[in-house]
Design an enzyme around this catalytic site. Structure first.
Site, PDB file in Angstrom:
ATOM      1  N   LYS A  38       0.836  -1.211   0.000  1.00  0.00           N
ATOM      2  CA  LYS A  38       0.000   0.000   0.000  1.00  0.00           C
ATOM      3  C   LYS A  38       0.869   1.259   0.000  1.00  0.00           C
ATOM      4  O   LYS A  38       0.374   2.370   0.151  1.00  0.00           O
ATOM      5  CB  LYS A  38      -0.909   0.019   1.242  1.00  0.00           C
ATOM      6  CG  LYS A  38      -1.921  -1.092   1.297  1.00  0.00           C
ATOM      7  CD  LYS A  38      -3.063  -0.791   2.257  1.00  0.00           C
ATOM      8  CE  LYS A  38      -2.626  -0.617   3.674  1.00  0.00           C
ATOM      9  NZ  LYS A  38      -3.778  -0.450   4.602  1.00  0.00           N
ATOM     10  N   LYS A  58       2.727   2.231   2.330  1.00  0.00           N
ATOM     11  CA  LYS A  58       2.599   2.862   3.656  1.00  0.00           C
ATOM     12  C   LYS A  58       3.705   2.327   4.540  1.00  0.00           C
ATOM     13  O   LYS A  58       4.061   1.152   4.485  1.00  0.00           O
ATOM     14  CB  LYS A  58       1.238   2.510   4.275  1.00  0.00           C
ATOM     15  CG  LYS A  58       0.108   3.415   3.813  1.00  0.00           C
ATOM     16  CD  LYS A  58      -1.055   3.351   4.799  1.00  0.00           C
ATOM     17  CE  LYS A  58      -1.967   4.530   4.624  1.00  0.00           C
ATOM     18  NZ  LYS A  58      -3.057   4.556   5.615  1.00  0.00           N
TER      19      LYS A  58
HETATM   20  N1  C2G Z   1     -10.401   7.071   8.417  1.00  0.00           N
HETATM   21  C1  C2G Z   1     -11.410   7.988   8.662  1.00  0.00           C
HETATM   22  N2  C2G Z   1     -11.087   9.271   8.936  1.00  0.00           N
HETATM   23  C2  C2G Z   1      -9.785   9.667   8.985  1.00  0.00           C
HETATM   24  C3  C2G Z   1      -8.758   8.734   8.740  1.00  0.00           C
HETATM   25  C4  C2G Z   1      -9.091   7.426   8.458  1.00  0.00           C
HETATM   26  O1  C2G Z   1     -12.610   7.642   8.632  1.00  0.00           O
HETATM   27  N3  C2G Z   1      -9.507  10.973   9.252  1.00  0.00           N
HETATM   28  C5  C2G Z   1     -10.783   5.687   8.110  1.00  0.00           C
HETATM   29  C6  C2G Z   1     -10.347   5.242   6.716  1.00  0.00           C
HETATM   30  O2  C2G Z   1     -11.276   5.692   5.735  1.00  0.00           O
HETATM   31  C7  C2G Z   1     -10.348   3.726   6.857  1.00  0.00           C
HETATM   32  C8  C2G Z   1      -9.939   3.525   8.331  1.00  0.00           C
HETATM   33  O3  C2G Z   1     -10.142   4.799   8.987  1.00  0.00           O
HETATM   34  O4  C2G Z   1     -11.662   3.206   6.655  1.00  0.00           O
HETATM   35  C9  C2G Z   1      -8.494   3.111   8.472  1.00  0.00           C
HETATM   36  O5  C2G Z   1      -7.701   4.084   7.817  1.00  0.00           O
HETATM   37  P1  C2G Z   1      -6.162   3.697   7.477  1.00  0.00           P
HETATM   38  O6  C2G Z   1      -5.523   3.124   8.674  1.00  0.00           O
HETATM   39  O7  C2G Z   1      -5.563   4.870   6.773  1.00  0.00           O
HETATM   40  O8  C2G Z   1      -6.387   2.498   6.440  1.00  0.00           O
HETATM   41  P2  C2G Z   1      -6.061   2.478   4.880  1.00  0.00           P
HETATM   42  O9  C2G Z   1      -4.628   2.731   4.650  1.00  0.00           O
HETATM   43  O10 C2G Z   1      -7.077   3.328   4.231  1.00  0.00           O
HETATM   44  O11 C2G Z   1      -6.255   0.914   4.538  1.00  0.00           O
HETATM   45  O12 C2G Z   1      -8.001  -2.927   2.450  1.00  0.00           O
HETATM   46  C10 C2G Z   1      -8.288  -1.640   2.961  1.00  0.00           C
HETATM   47  C11 C2G Z   1      -7.040  -0.952   3.427  1.00  0.00           C
HETATM   48  O13 C2G Z   1      -6.314  -1.759   4.335  1.00  0.00           O
HETATM   49  C12 C2G Z   1      -7.414   0.378   4.070  1.00  0.00           C
END
Ligand code: C2G
Length: 134
Positions: free
Chosen positions: A44, A46
């Protein structure tokens, strides 16, 4: 029992993560969270500050979370939905449309992200705040 499933890296846990986990749990009775492994995070593009083990421990300590499973690939979601009999798949709307293929197996819900907060924003700002305090 209504099971909800969601996925994420959940690094440097913040209010945005808590809000989506709370809203996801409120849609049912049991919340399964797939947390990205360090290897999957590389896919990803990340680079999490906390290790998989620590991110998993922290997630398991959150009242809304019932089960934490490893997320190691983009392809595991259908298998997970079946394995855990998930009724609803939930993600923040930054992913809107990306997982609609799951609609053949469960309800797919994209919830509004929490504005103004993100792990990358914390990473960017933290050193500055530290400097201001020293
Ligand atoms: N999120 C949110 N508001 C934020 C930051 C994050 O609602 N200000 C939500 C994201 O939309 C996601 C969840 O929190 O649904 C987790 O975010 P991340 O840890 O950034 O996950 P991500 O990298 O988006 O990975 O297969 C799916 C992926 O693993 C998602």
């Amino acid at each position: 029992m209504k099971t909800i499933i969601t996925y994420g890296t959940f690094d440097l846990i913040h209010a945005g993560h808590i809000h989506i986990l709370r809203r996801a749990k409120e849609m049912g009775d049991y919340l399964v969270v797939g947390i990205s492994t360090d290897e999957f995070n590389k896919l990803k593009h990340k680079d999490a500050y906390h290790s998989f083990e620590d991110r998993k421990l922290i997630l398991e300590s959150i009242r809304y979370v019932d089960l934490v499973i490893p997320e190691y690939s983009w392809e595991q979601k259908i298998m997970d939905v079946k394995k855990f009999n998930a009724d609803v798949f939930v993600m923040g709307d930054d992913w809107k449309g990306k997982f609609d293929f799951l609609a053949d197996y469960c309800e797919v819900v994209y919830l509004p992200r929490t504005e103004g907060i993100s792990t990358s924003k914390i990473k960017e700002n933290f050193p500055k705040q530290m400097d201001d305090q020293t």
